[in-house]
Each structure stands twice: as structure tokens, then as C-alpha cells.
Write a protein that holds these residues in place. Structure first.
Motif, PDB file in Angstrom:
ATOM      1  N   UNK A 242       0.927  -1.141   0.078  1.00 39.54           N
ATOM      2  CA  UNK A 242      -0.040   0.043   0.094  1.00 39.54           C
ATOM      3  C   UNK A 242       0.889   1.286  -0.040  1.00 39.54           C
ATOM      4  N   UNK A 243       2.158   1.199   0.498  1.00 41.35           N
ATOM      5  CA  UNK A 243       3.020   2.108   0.351  1.00 41.35           C
ATOM      6  C   UNK A 243       3.079   2.748  -1.055  1.00 41.35           C
ATOM      7  N   UNK A 244       2.947   1.950  -2.176  1.00 45.25           N
ATOM      8  CA  UNK A 244       3.014   2.198  -3.344  1.00 45.25           C
ATOM      9  C   UNK A 244       1.570   3.288  -3.780  1.00 45.25           C
ATOM     10  N   UNK A 245       0.520   3.127  -3.343  1.00 43.72           N
ATOM     11  CA  UNK A 245      -0.560   3.998  -3.236  1.00 43.72           C
ATOM     12  C   UNK A 245      -0.101   5.340  -2.913  1.00 43.72           C
ATOM     13  N   UNK A 246       0.538   5.382  -1.901  1.00 45.57           N
ATOM     14  CA  UNK A 246       1.034   6.889  -1.525  1.00 45.57           C
ATOM     15  C   UNK A 246       2.144   7.383  -2.416  1.00 45.57           C
ATOM     16  N   UNK A 247       3.047   6.496  -2.984  1.00 41.05           N
ATOM     17  CA  UNK A 247       3.918   7.122  -4.043  1.00 41.05           C
ATOM     18  C   UNK A 247       3.285   7.500  -5.081  1.00 41.05           C
ATOM     19  N   UNK A 248       2.078   6.834  -5.564  1.00 43.31           N
ATOM     20  CA  UNK A 248       1.558   7.266  -6.790  1.00 43.31           C
ATOM     21  C   UNK A 248       0.771   8.509  -6.716  1.00 43.31           C
ATOM     22  N   UNK A 249       0.645   8.704  -5.378  1.00 44.17           N
ATOM     23  CA  UNK A 249      -0.182   9.996  -5.064  1.00 44.17           C
ATOM     24  C   UNK A 249       0.738  11.381  -5.134  1.00 44.17           C
ATOM     25  N   UNK A 250       2.003  10.687  -4.471  1.00 51.66           N
ATOM     26  CA  UNK A 250       3.071  12.005  -4.582  1.00 51.66           C
ATOM     27  C   UNK A 250       3.827  12.184  -5.944  1.00 51.66           C
ATOM     28  N   UNK A 251       3.780  11.047  -6.853  1.00 51.23           N
ATOM     29  CA  UNK A 251       4.141  11.204  -8.249  1.00 51.23           C
ATOM     30  C   UNK A 251       3.367  12.388  -8.773  1.00 51.23           C
ATOM     31  N   UNK A 252       1.913  12.676  -8.509  1.00 50.18           N
ATOM     32  CA  UNK A 252       1.265  13.592  -9.149  1.00 50.18           C
ATOM     33  C   UNK A 252       1.434  14.781  -8.576  1.00 50.18           C
TER      34      UNK A 252
ATOM     35  N   UNK B 122       6.822   8.994   1.013  1.00 44.97           N
ATOM     36  CA  UNK B 122       5.591   8.021   0.973  1.00 44.97           C
ATOM     37  C   UNK B 122       5.204   7.471   2.411  1.00 44.97           C
ATOM     38  N   UNK B 123       6.246   7.017   3.011  1.00 42.64           N
ATOM     39  CA  UNK B 123       6.121   6.579   4.568  1.00 42.64           C
ATOM     40  C   UNK B 123       5.576   7.814   5.367  1.00 42.64           C
ATOM     41  N   UNK B 124       6.127   8.944   5.206  1.00 42.37           N
ATOM     42  CA  UNK B 124       5.720   9.946   6.005  1.00 42.37           C
ATOM     43  C   UNK B 124       4.002  10.407   5.947  1.00 42.37           C
ATOM     44  N   UNK B 125       3.902  10.540   4.348  1.00 41.85           N
ATOM     45  CA  UNK B 125       2.294  10.535   4.119  1.00 41.85           C
ATOM     46  C   UNK B 125       1.275   9.542   4.693  1.00 41.85           C
ATOM     47  N   UNK B 126       1.805   8.405   4.869  1.00 38.77           N
ATOM     48  CA  UNK B 126       1.149   7.282   5.268  1.00 38.77           C
ATOM     49  C   UNK B 126       0.825   7.376   6.847  1.00 38.77           C
ATOM     50  N   UNK B 127       1.975   7.939   7.482  1.00 36.68           N
ATOM     51  CA  UNK B 127       2.100   7.968   9.069  1.00 36.68           C
ATOM     52  C   UNK B 127       1.144   9.274   9.096  1.00 36.68           C
ATOM     53  N   UNK B 128       0.815  10.146   8.537  1.00 39.24           N
ATOM     54  CA  UNK B 128      -0.119  11.321   8.714  1.00 39.24           C
ATOM     55  C   UNK B 128      -1.421  10.980   8.338  1.00 39.24           C
ATOM     56  N   UNK B 129      -1.496   9.862   7.339  1.00 39.17           N
ATOM     57  CA  UNK B 129      -2.942   9.416   7.126  1.00 39.17           C
ATOM     58  C   UNK B 129      -3.368   8.704   8.399  1.00 39.17           C
ATOM     59  N   UNK B 130      -2.685   7.883   9.024  1.00 39.60           N
ATOM     60  CA  UNK B 130      -2.917   6.853  10.156  1.00 39.60           C
ATOM     61  C   UNK B 130      -3.908   7.379  11.020  1.00 39.60           C
ATOM     62  N   UNK B 131      -4.170   8.581  11.503  1.00 36.74           N
ATOM     63  CA  UNK B 131      -5.273   8.832  12.438  1.00 36.74           C
ATOM     64  C   UNK B 131      -6.682   8.908  11.638  1.00 36.74           C
ATOM     65  N   UNK B 132      -6.475   8.934  10.342  1.00 35.77           N
ATOM     66  CA  UNK B 132      -7.755   9.108   9.576  1.00 35.77           C
ATOM     67  C   UNK B 132      -8.364   7.786   9.437  1.00 35.77           C
ATOM     68  N   UNK B 133      -7.582   6.801   9.653  1.00 35.19           N
ATOM     69  CA  UNK B 133      -7.941   5.529   9.008  1.00 35.19           C
ATOM     70  C   UNK B 133      -8.553   4.789  10.306  1.00 35.19           C
TER      71      UNK B 133
ATOM     72  N   UNK C 261       8.866  -0.778   7.297  1.00 33.90           N
ATOM     73  CA  UNK C 261       7.991   0.560   7.426  1.00 33.90           C
ATOM     74  C   UNK C 261       6.528   0.550   7.558  1.00 33.90           C
ATOM     75  N   UNK C 262       6.119  -0.421   6.985  1.00 37.78           N
ATOM     76  CA  UNK C 262       4.681  -0.748   7.275  1.00 37.78           C
ATOM     77  C   UNK C 262       4.186  -1.040   8.515  1.00 37.78           C
ATOM     78  N   UNK C 263       4.997  -1.597   9.331  1.00 40.80           N
ATOM     79  CA  UNK C 263       4.968  -2.181  10.779  1.00 40.80           C
ATOM     80  C   UNK C 263       4.768  -0.761  11.619  1.00 40.80           C
ATOM     81  N   UNK C 264       5.818   0.400  11.252  1.00 42.16           N
ATOM     82  CA  UNK C 264       5.787   1.483  11.831  1.00 42.16           C
ATOM     83  C   UNK C 264       4.787   2.373  11.503  1.00 42.16           C
ATOM     84  N   UNK C 265       4.208   2.222  10.306  1.00 40.21           N
ATOM     85  CA  UNK C 265       3.223   3.195   9.886  1.00 40.21           C
ATOM     86  C   UNK C 265       1.821   2.803  10.842  1.00 40.21           C
ATOM     87  N   UNK C 266       1.623   1.564  10.788  1.00 38.38           N
ATOM     88  CA  UNK C 266       0.502   1.148  11.421  1.00 38.38           C
ATOM     89  C   UNK C 266       0.507   1.364  13.210  1.00 38.38           C
ATOM     90  N   UNK C 267       1.774   1.491  13.720  1.00 37.59           N
ATOM     91  CA  UNK C 267       1.886   1.314  15.004  1.00 37.59           C
ATOM     92  C   UNK C 267       1.451   0.313  15.859  1.00 37.59           C
TER      93      UNK C 267
END
Length: 398
Positions: A202-212, A233-244, A392-398
Motif C-alpha cells: 500500500x506504500x505504492x498508493x502513497x507513492x503514486x499520489x506523490x508522483x502526481x 511516501x512513508x511519512x504521508x501514510x503516517x500522517x494518514x494513520x489517524x484518519x484510518x 516501514x509498514x509496521x511503523x506506519x500502523x503503530x
């Protein structure tokens, strides 16, 4: 025999690989760099079926009537081939890899975030496509791609493909979203109601968003991220974490969350949309402006399989026009076999899923295992491999 950093990087964290050969700069059909896998032969000729077959598959790919008596393409295969089939469904690519390592399964429907790891570990062998007559009718843009071949050698038979869609409850989300930004806005009014796919890929989804949205990062391929791109990409997903509210791997559980209203917005497969809509829940989906990640799944033969003739009979059967059409409609994806489009119950199915549209297919960033040799062709930097993605995914999910 020796370990190589590249091949080790193809494996999930904690797995160990010893393989023959060294790294290579072979170029794949999609322009990425390849590696030299263990030297393994493909089956030379087809013999009589061995009487049984153990199938490891995504849910919905090898239905035997247990979930719905009307949905059964395993029994006709058993009657036709004489191969008694045992089906084991899996929920994630990481689970599929772990199960394949037990040596208990003959074939697997592998997505691109698993296939290279299976090839590199020697758990999967090359396929002799001449022994699969229906392979000739597979859309050309699905063949010899970076997720199902290495150095021009095919390691599987394409099955079906599709996009990871932006999905929402149309009675609760307004206006209808057209960008992935709706999932990443830290001030989103849907905070706590967003769902996302539970996998390092799913990190690739964040990377695809950042690409644009952050072109200065220079992201060309969301699966080829150097340290700077990866951190972004990882930082973006960490910021997204509280939304999920929930990360999903079981599409039925995601459907339940959308049905109950615990989730109103997120990333989903088309099958999730289909199942949820069937329950009279108002959900809609789209491929946003930035494009989407997606999958192109491949049937692959286990190196340790004792039933390889049955395995080849299965691969040819499951991508035959009629059966490939049945699976594609049931799961909600584009079939791999061009002739399947004439066999679908819904005459518009292939148009809806852009089955033969190579231009549309080119817009999808298909799951591909990240490796240290950058898949976008760069040679002056190293990219973060799947082991780093897993950590990184483990860190993202916390």
C-alpha cells in the motif's frame, strides 16, 4: 551457492534465501532491471494427470460451490481431468508466500507483490507456455511483464487484472471524490471513517499520489523508491494513520464495514463494490485522476509440486474462454483471455473492465515486488527493497 543482497531483498522480512547466481542487469519488458533467479527447468512435456491437485488461490478464483452452489468451476475440471482438487484460499500475498514455503501446494494465483519473491526463492519454476494452448489467446500486454517473467522467461500464466479503486458510500460522501487526496487530507471530515488496504504494498498508493502532487520528488515508478522518495511516501501514510478506522485484507470484512457505515471511504477491489452493492448498499467507485495501483494475477507452478501435469491442466482450464469469463465476472476483474469476452453473461463486462484496452491497462501501476535495483531503470541509486517496505509498514500502523 551464495546469498545475494538483491535476492534477499525480494523476500519478506525474516525470510532467508540462498540461491545460485548473481545479480543481473537484464531488462524486462517493462523496462525495469531484473535478477538472475535459481536455474530451474520448466516441464518438458505433458503427461497423464496424477489424480490430485492442491490449489492456493485468492478467494473467488477457484470456487467449488461451497460458498454458492451456483458458482462452481472446480467440479467440472475434476470431472474433465480426473484431478481431485483441494482449494486453500489466502487473504494476503504475504500469507500466500508463507503457505507456498510449506511445499503443500501445486499452483498459486500470485499477484505481482508476491511473484518475484516466489521466483527468487526458487519456490516457483518457469512455465512451458507451449503446454498451455489457451495461453495463445491471452492479451499480449499481459505477457512477459516484470511481475510474471524474468529475462524473457515466463514464470506463469496471466489470469485476470484490475485496479485498486477509490470507493465511497454515495449517501454519506459528497461531493463524489475524484482524487486520492480525499484519503490523505489531514483535515478530512471523514476522519475515522476511512479504510485502507493492509499490506506493505500500500506504500505504492502513497507513492503514486506523490508522483502526481509532488513532482519534485521525481517518482517515476511507485515500486522504485530511493531513500528520499520512500521516506516521503512513508511519512504521508503516517500522517494518514489517524484518519484510518481499519486496515483491511479480507474484502468481505471491508464490505461489512461499508455496509454498517463504520467506513464510508477508502480503497477497495471491484469485488468489494459488487458484494456491497448486492446488499443494496449505495457505494460507488472510480479510478481517480492520479491513476491507481492494481493487480495482474498469475497462475504459477510450485517447484516441489508432485502433480505438475494436473497443474498444467488446471492452468489451461482456468484461463479457457468460458471459465475465465466466469471467474472474471464473479470476482470483478478483466479476464486475461481475449476470447472470454464473448462468453460473459454481461455482454458489456469486458467494456466495463477495459479488458482489451492496452492504453487503459498502461495507466495502472501493477503490484510489483520492490527490489534494491530500481525498477525504473536508475543505476546511480539503490531503491528500498520489500524488506524495508515491510518494516516501514509496521511503523506506519503503530
Amino acid at each position: 551457492m551464495k546469498n545475494t543482497a538483491l535476492l534477499a531483498g525480494l523476500l519478506a522480512a525474516g525470510l532467508v534465501l540462498t540461491a545460485c547466481g548473481t545479480t543481473s542487469s537484464n531488462t524486462t519488458a517493462t523496462g525495469g532491471t531484473a535478477f538472475t533467479p535459481p536455474s530451474l527447468p520448466a516441464l518438458g512435456k505433458l503427461g497423464p494427470g496424477e489424480g490430485q491437485l492442491s490449489v492456493l488461490a485468492w478467494p473467488g478464483y477457484a470456487e467449488n460451490g461451497a460458498n454458492d452452489p451456483k458458482v462452481n468451476w472446480v467440479t467440472p475440471f475434476e470431472q474433465e481431468s480426473g484431478c481431485k482438487v483441494n482449494v486453500k484460499p489466502f487473504g494476503t500475498s504475504d500469507e500466500a508466500i508463507s503457505l507456498m514455503k510449506t511445499g503443500q501446494y501445486d499452483v498459486v494465483s500470485a499477484s505481482g507483490d508476491a511473484s518475484l519473491r516466489l521466483i527468487a526463492s526458487g519456490d516457483i519454476e518457469p512455465v512451458n507456455t507451449s503446454l498451455v494452448p489457451n495461453y495463445a489467446d491471452v492479451f499480449g500486454f499481459l505477457k512477459n511483464q516484470s511481475w510474471n517473467s524474468v529475462g524473457g522467461v515466463a514464470y506463469g500464466i496471466p489470469h485476470g487484472w484490475g485496479a485498486n479503486l477509490l470507493t465511497w458510500r454515495s449517501d454519506k460522501v459528497s461531493p463524489a471524490p475524484t482524487s486520492w487526496s480525499t484519503l490523505f487530507d489531514p483535515n478530512s471530515k471523514y476522519k475515522g471513517k476511512i479504510t485502507a488496504y493492509d499490506s506493505p504494498i500500500y506504500i505504492a498508493d502513497a507513492a503514486l499520489y506523490l508522483k502526481a502532487h509532488q513532482p519534485d520528488l521525481g517518482i517515476k515508478n511507485p515500486y522504485a523508491l530511493d531513500s528520499t522518495q520512500f521516506k516521503a511516501a512513508v511519512d504521508l501514510l503516517k500522517k494518514q494513520r489517524p484518519l484510518v478506522s481499519e486496515y483491511w485484507s479480507d474484502y468481505l470484512k471491508e464490505s461489512q464495514a461499508l455496509t454498517s457505515g463504520d467506513a464510508v471511504l477508502g480503497t477497495a477491489w471491484q469485488v468489494t463494490v459488487n458484494v456491497t452493492k448486492a446488499g443494496n448498499v449505495p457505494v460507488e467507485s472510480t479510478v481517480p485522476a492520479e491513476g491507481a495501483t492494481g493487480w495482474s494475477d498469475t497462475w504459477m507452478v510450485a517447484t516441489k509440486s508432485q502433480h505438475k501435469n494436473c497443474a498444467y491442466l488446471w492452468m489451461n482450464y482456468i484461463i479457457s474462454p468460458k471459465v475465465n469469463a466466469q471467474v472474471a465476472e464473479y470476482f470483478g476483474e478483466a479476464p486475461a483471455n481475449a476470447k472470454a469476452c464473448a462468453q460473459t453473461t454481461d455482454a458489456k463486462h469486458c467494456d466495463t473492465y477495459h479488458a482489451g484496452d492496452s492504453a487503459y491497462a498502461a495507466k495502472i501501476a501493477y503490484w510489483t515486488t520492490p527490489i534494491s535495483q530500481c525498477l525504473d531503470g536508475r543505476t546511480d541509486v539503490k531503491c528500498e527493497d520489500y524488506g524495508a517496505w515491510t518494516q516501514a509498514w509496521t511503523e506506519i500502523k503503530g
